[in-house]
Each structure stands twice: as structure tokens, then as C-alpha cells.
Design an enzyme around this catalytic site. Structure first.
Site, PDB file in Angstrom:
ATOM      1  N   LEU A  65     -10.607   3.068  -3.085  1.00  0.00           N
ATOM      2  CA  LEU A  65     -11.053   2.584  -4.389  1.00  0.00           C
ATOM      3  C   LEU A  65     -10.031   2.818  -5.497  1.00  0.00           C
ATOM      4  CD1 LEU A  65     -14.866   3.440  -4.449  1.00  0.00           C
ATOM      5  CD2 LEU A  65     -13.748   1.266  -3.942  1.00  0.00           C
ATOM      6  N   ASP A 306     -11.167  -1.646   6.369  1.00  0.00           N
ATOM      7  CA  ASP A 306      -9.923  -0.962   6.002  1.00  0.00           C
ATOM      8  C   ASP A 306      -9.405  -1.503   4.674  1.00  0.00           C
ATOM      9  OD1 ASP A 306      -8.068   1.032   6.436  1.00  0.00           O
ATOM     10  OD2 ASP A 306      -6.673  -0.269   7.504  1.00  0.00           O
ATOM     11  N   GLY A 325      -0.892  -2.691   3.330  1.00  0.00           N
ATOM     12  CA  GLY A 325      -2.283  -2.688   2.907  1.00  0.00           C
ATOM     13  C   GLY A 325      -2.775  -4.045   2.457  1.00  0.00           C
TER      14      GLY A 325
END
Length: 417
Positions: A65, A306, A325
Site C-alpha cells: 500500500l 502481488d 513490480g
């Protein structure tokens, strides 16, 4: 006031109402009556959605987050709203924050920031101080502050003795260690899966051995120490085989796979698009087939998005400089439903609670409300207008989708997309 979910099909093999089309009454955060064509209470709010299915609320075992520290990539408030609109009623939050979530104070902050949201959080405490791999963090204190497990996000533990001590220590309070598996010395400066694609494109490769060697080592340590181990985001066929063998020997090990590794292979790297730079790297079609097989035979316990928001400034650069990512919450259901059976996806998106020993989400009269609404009807494509995250970096953009998330209900929160 009572809310009625009208004519929904329950998808929950553990429920007596599995695959039945029923009405569900929700009142005060509790499931009331369940049945066909139930009489409507006075002043009821009726939610009737075409072709709606309802399952136990989805649970994601790996979400970043950002906040505190990386709010430019994502905030807790927006991240939880994104999770809710994506069908997730509970998420495990990774300790990739600044400061690192390696103490009770940071966990208290996370809980405070997440209070009152439709989607609940379960923080993961860092396994080592600063996630640096040098000394164990304050594991027991964090467990008392609400940490459900301990791990250093996307960092393999170099020190085998420290990892052994961690497995032993957490047994005193029934803790679980998360072990991302990658040997840095074998990874080197690699960026993508070592193989034909990497060679053709001239990109430095990361051999699947880098993952498999550490999976094998950690399983040996688990056999020696006992305890509970979860291996997140397996990506290679050999890794799946190693976990399958360990489970057959009776070891208390669980594992997950990321959505991206179930729907993509390293073939998408042809255009050097940094959206596909992930950790672990995308691997071959053979590996993907092994991951599918691992889901079907329950070697792989759960699926995770993920979800890892990354600032655009760290992606819009040369491939070798780009950060690994991708966001994954919004695209999870649609892209999975395009390649895997509905009931299998629901099973793997709800299995995280059992792994962690958390109370199950039950669809029965008197149970706490914890539900996800979705449909498998319709096909489409995952596009940018479906992204709610602050970060727009999405590896699954352009992929075919099936169905969509219709909403969630948890406690007294009801959100319909």
C-alpha cells in the site's frame, strides 16, 4: 435496515447452499435468512444484479500500500478502496513502507489509517530489522499488535542460521514465517528469466535455479526446525515439485502464486516493456503449466495479486534501470476467469484465512457478513479506465477478461460497483 441480495448463486463448496440461486438477507453486519424467493422485509434495500454469484469474501495474501513513506505510489485509503472495488474484503499488507513495518508502532499506524474501511487489513511484520536480513525484528511485539505473519518483501534470507532461528522462535506464539525465495548470488544482475527469450533480446537472465535452490534450502530448514512456513509467489516448475514433495513428507508449508505468472510468460518481453519487469520474473509456458497443475492438485494453496504500485518515474526508464513490480488488484478476477475455472479461482482467492488460522468467511444464517459478488458473464479486455490505483503501472493491460467484480459486503459495509 435489511439489505437483500436478490437471486444470487452461492459459490462455496463448504456451504449447504453451494451453487444454489437464493436470496440472502443482511442485517447489522450479520447474515439473516438464506433461501429461494424469501419475503421482503419492510423498507428493505434490494440489490439485484444480473447473473450474480456470491462467494466468501476474497482474501489477498500480498498487497503493497506504500503508506507510510511511499504515498506517491499509493495511499492506504485509496488502496483499500481499490481492493474493495476489486472484490477483496481482506488483504495482507506487506512491510514495504518507510519506515519499514518492523515494530508495533508502525502496525498501530496501519490499523489506525485503515479503520472504518470496507476492506480489512492484516499487516505482515518485517522478519528482520529494516528488512535488512541482519537481525530479527520485534516479532512477538508485532504479533501482539496484529501482525499475522513475518517476512521481508521480495528479499531472500541469505543467513540460513538466522532463518533457522526465526522458524524456531515464532513457534512459541504460533507464528508463521514468509520466505521469498531467491538466491542473490545466482540472480546477480539478472532482470528477466534466463532462457531463449532473454538470450534473443540480450537481457541478463535470472535462472529458475535462483528460486529453486532457496526453496530447497528453506524446506530443509523447516524439516529441521518444525514450525510453519509460507512461500509466496512460486514461479518455476521445479519449485512446485519441491513443495509437492515437502507436503508429501508432512511438512507444514504453504505457498502462493501471483496472477501475472498464471496468465503471462516471458514471451511478452519482446518489446522491452518495463511493465513486465516483475519479481520473480515471468517464466516459460512450461512453468506456467506446472503452476496451473499445482493449483489443481492443491500443491499451491492460494493465488495472490502481488499488488505492488510503482511510481511512473521508476518505470518509464531503460529496462535495466526500471523497478520491478506491478499493480494487480483490479485485473485479478477478469484475467484469471479467462484461463481458469470459476470454482478453482474462488477456492484459491479465499484460502488465505485458513493458512493463517483466521476465522473463516462463512455463508450461513448467523454468520458475519463477508462476501464478494461477481459474475462470469461477458468477455472484454483489461483497460486503463478500469484502474483505480494511484499507480497506473499494470502488467496485465490489454489481456482478455471474462466476467467482472460486482461488489463486496463486509460487516456493515456494502459496496456495489
Amino acid at each position: 435496515m435489511t439489505t437483500v441480495l436478490k437471486s444470487v448463486t452461492i459459490v462455496d463448496p463448504k456451504s449447504a447452499y453451494h451453487l444454489q440461486c437464493v436470496d440472502i438477507h443482511l442485517h447489522g453486519g450479520v447474515i439473516g435468512a438464506i433461501g429461494e424467493n424469501l419475503p421482503l422485509p419492510q423498507e428493505a434495500q434490494v440489490i439485484e444484479l444480473p447473473h450474480a454469484n456470491v462467494s466468501p469474501g476474497w482474501f489477498d495474501t500480498s498487497v503493497v500500500l506504500g503508506e507510510p513513506g511511499y504515498e506517491a505510489a499509493e495511499t492506504i485509503t485509496n488502496g483499500l478502496k481499490t481492493a474493495a472495488s476489486s472484490g477483496f474484503t481482506e488483504i495482507m499488507v506487506q512491510p514495504l513502507t518507510l519506515p519499514v513495518a518492523d515494530n508495533a508502532a508502525v502496525l498501530h499506524l496501519l490499523h489506525q489509517k485503515a479503520s472504518g474501511q470496507a476492506t480489512a487489513i492484516h499487516p505482515i511484520g518485517a522478519l528482520t530489522m529494516g528488512s535488512a536480513g541482519q537481525a530479527l525484528a520485534e516479532l512477538y511485539d508485532m504479533q501482539q499488535a496484529g501482525a499475522v505473519a513475518f517476512g521481508d518483501y521480495k528479499k531472500g534470507m541469505k543467513n540460513a542460521n538466522l532463518f533457522k532461528i526465526a522458524l524456531q522462535y515464532v513457534q512459541d506464539f504460533n507464528g508463521r514465517v514468509l520466505a521469498y525465495c531467491e538466491d542473490d548470488t545466482l540472480r546477480g544482475n539478472g532482470m528477466v528469466n534466463e532462457g531463449i527469450t532473454a538470450t534473443r533480446l540480450g537481457l541478463k537472465g535470472i535462472p529458475s535455479l535462483a528460486e529453486e535452490l532457496q526453496v530447497a534450502r528453506n524446506l530443509f530448514l523447516l524439516e529441521y526446525t518444525g514450525g510453519a512456513l509460507h512461500i509466496p509467489t512460486l514461479s518455476s516448475a521445479k519449485s512446485v515439485a519441491l513443495v509437492r514433495e515437502a507436503k508429501a513428507r508432512g511438512l507444514n508449508v504453504t505457498c502462493s502464486v501471483a496472477v501475472a505468472h498464471l496468465v503471462l510468460t516471458d514471451a511478452v518481453l519482446e518489446n522491452f516493456d518495463t511493465r513486465y519487469k516483475l519479481s520473480p520474473p515471468l517464466r516459460t509456458a512450461h512453468d506456467r503449466e506446472a503452476l496451473w497443475e499445482g493449483l489443481h492438485d492443491n500443491t499451491i494453496d492460494c493465488i495472490t495479486t502481488d499488488h505492488h504500485p510503482v511510481d511512473i518515474e521508476y518505470k518509464k526508464v531503460e529496462f535495466d534501470l526500471a523497478q520491478e513490480g506491478s499493480i494487480g488488484l483490479e485485473s485479478a478476477w477478469g484475467t484469471l476467469a479467462a484461463v481458469l475455472p470459476m470454482e478453482l479461482i474462488v477456492e484459491k482467492l479465499t484460502a488465505g484465512r485458513e493458512i493463517l488460522g483466521l476465522p473463516p468467511a462463512v455463508i450461513a444464517p448467523g454468520a458475519a457478513v463477508n462476501l464478494t459478488l461477481f459474475t462470469t458473464e461477458g468477455t472484454g479486455t483489461f483497460t486503463t479506465d478500469q484502474i483505480h490505483s494511484t499507480s497506473k503501472n499494470a502488467a496485465l493491460l490489454g489481456l482478455p477478461t471474462r466476467g467482472k467484480v460486482l461488489g463486496i459486503a463486509r460487516d456493515k459495509h456494502i459496496i456495489v460497483n
